[in-house]
Design a protein around this motif. Sequence first.
Motif, PDB file in Angstrom:
ATOM      1  N   ARG A 167     -26.979 -21.252  46.697  1.00 30.86           N
ATOM      2  CA  ARG A 167     -26.332 -20.969  45.416  1.00 30.86           C
ATOM      3  C   ARG A 167     -25.101 -21.836  45.157  1.00 30.86           C
ATOM      4  O   ARG A 167     -24.954 -22.443  44.102  1.00 30.86           O
ATOM      5  CB  ARG A 167     -25.956 -19.488  45.396  1.00 30.86           C
ATOM      6  N   GLN A 208     -32.987 -24.671  43.899  1.00 31.09           N
ATOM      7  CA  GLN A 208     -31.826 -23.828  44.141  1.00 31.09           C
ATOM      8  C   GLN A 208     -32.018 -22.961  45.378  1.00 31.09           C
ATOM      9  O   GLN A 208     -31.082 -22.755  46.160  1.00 31.09           O
ATOM     10  CB  GLN A 208     -31.572 -22.927  42.934  1.00 31.09           C
ATOM     11  N   GLU A 209     -33.234 -22.475  45.587  1.00 31.25           N
ATOM     12  CA  GLU A 209     -33.511 -21.622  46.734  1.00 31.25           C
ATOM     13  C   GLU A 209     -33.351 -22.385  48.045  1.00 31.25           C
ATOM     14  O   GLU A 209     -32.825 -21.859  49.031  1.00 31.25           O
ATOM     15  CB  GLU A 209     -34.923 -21.049  46.619  1.00 31.25           C
ATOM     16  N   ASP A 254     -28.830 -16.666  38.998  1.00 32.50           N
ATOM     17  CA  ASP A 254     -29.286 -16.580  40.380  1.00 32.50           C
ATOM     18  C   ASP A 254     -30.637 -15.876  40.394  1.00 32.50           C
ATOM     19  O   ASP A 254     -30.722 -14.654  40.269  1.00 32.50           O
ATOM     20  CB  ASP A 254     -28.259 -15.805  41.222  1.00 32.50           C
ATOM     21  N   THR A 303     -26.560 -20.978  35.364  1.00 35.31           N
ATOM     22  CA  THR A 303     -26.265 -20.663  36.756  1.00 35.31           C
ATOM     23  C   THR A 303     -26.897 -19.337  37.173  1.00 35.31           C
ATOM     24  O   THR A 303     -26.445 -18.701  38.095  1.00 35.31           O
ATOM     25  CB  THR A 303     -24.739 -20.589  36.988  1.00 35.31           C
TER      26      THR A 303
END
Length: 400
Positions: free
Chosen positions: A328, A323-324, A242, A240
């Motif tokens: 998130r 993801q971007e 970021d 996960t």
Amino acid sequence: MSLRRLLLRLPRYLGVSGSPRRLWWSPFLDTISSVGSWRGQSSRSPAHWNQVVSEAEKIVGYPTSFMSLRCLLSDELSNIAMQVRKLVGTQHPLLTTARGLVHESRHNLQLRGLVVLLISKAAGPSSMNASCQNYDMVSGIYSCQRSLAEITELIHTALLVHRGIVNLSELQSSDGPLKDMQFGNKIAILSGDFLLANACNGLALLQNTKVVELLASALMDLVQGVYHENSTSAKENHITEDIGISTWKEQTFLSHGALLAKSCQAAMELAKHDADVQDMAFQYGKHMAMSHKINSDLQPFIKEKTSDSITFNLNSAPVVLHQEFLGRDLWIKQIREAQEKGRLDYAKLRETIKAGKGVTSAIDLCRYHGNKALEALESFPPSEARSALENIVFAVTRFS
């Protein structure tokens, strides 16, 4: 005996045969077959890629190898090979690494040295500085530039060997006896250090302090990049992490682009080219490496036939871009939905990512870096060597 024949005999000497097995350690670390190598054959036909490499080899005079013939024939490496042979029958990654170095050297590992030789020939001798005209030149390439190509491959090979070190604290009973893993780790450390020592010795023989500085900084970048990858994967919640695409590009340049970029620049320095030519060579190496890394990251998502059990790096370009775009919170939710009994279902997560924009955006990013590499080549005069460098970019950015 030719270098290629010697490479073909190495598997029998090491006691290995057949196709390389998939490395069994964490999928979040670089491996020869997925991240650390110059692959991506599903996005381009193997026959086409083989043709590109074969034609490029003819241009530079003779095939390159993953390490110099002098190193291969040394007594020290013979002793290491004998020790590696003792690992036959175990599950230590070093044996798979050795097998991969031999079986995959023609299509992957030699490419870094091949690019250095091609860009050396594309640039030719400096028209502004005649101090190196007395150097030995074969097929338009100085002997010192050929030595640099070998040094580049030695450094890369040493890194692959060092990455085969097993984390003993994470061993399971299925991985085999602890003593085998401990012995394999010792050999991996010693053999990787031996290759690095040979690279350092070769650098010293070039007698060029700027080239030594460039390759030393590239090695520092490699270590920094790999350290970040390993420290990230060691965290329990690393899936996960970021990370944005800009940060990903910075980290990827360190671990995958710096060596080729600075080796290309160093090749121009050896021929006494000015700063502008050196910068264009650097830019080609940088963007070529970035384009190929993205191509490698895309393989699990674009292959026509992909096994449901295949894993992929959750910090790879398509995943980071996914993801971007997604955000998130939604990304974490998708990961949780793909987990079953504490294990991540990669097949399910892969389909989720393919349904988003991450894969197509990664293809666009791969082509962007490919175009930047081609732009850098425009400063070099038209030649067979320049065309070969362009063909390598076309092969890496070809998705069909």
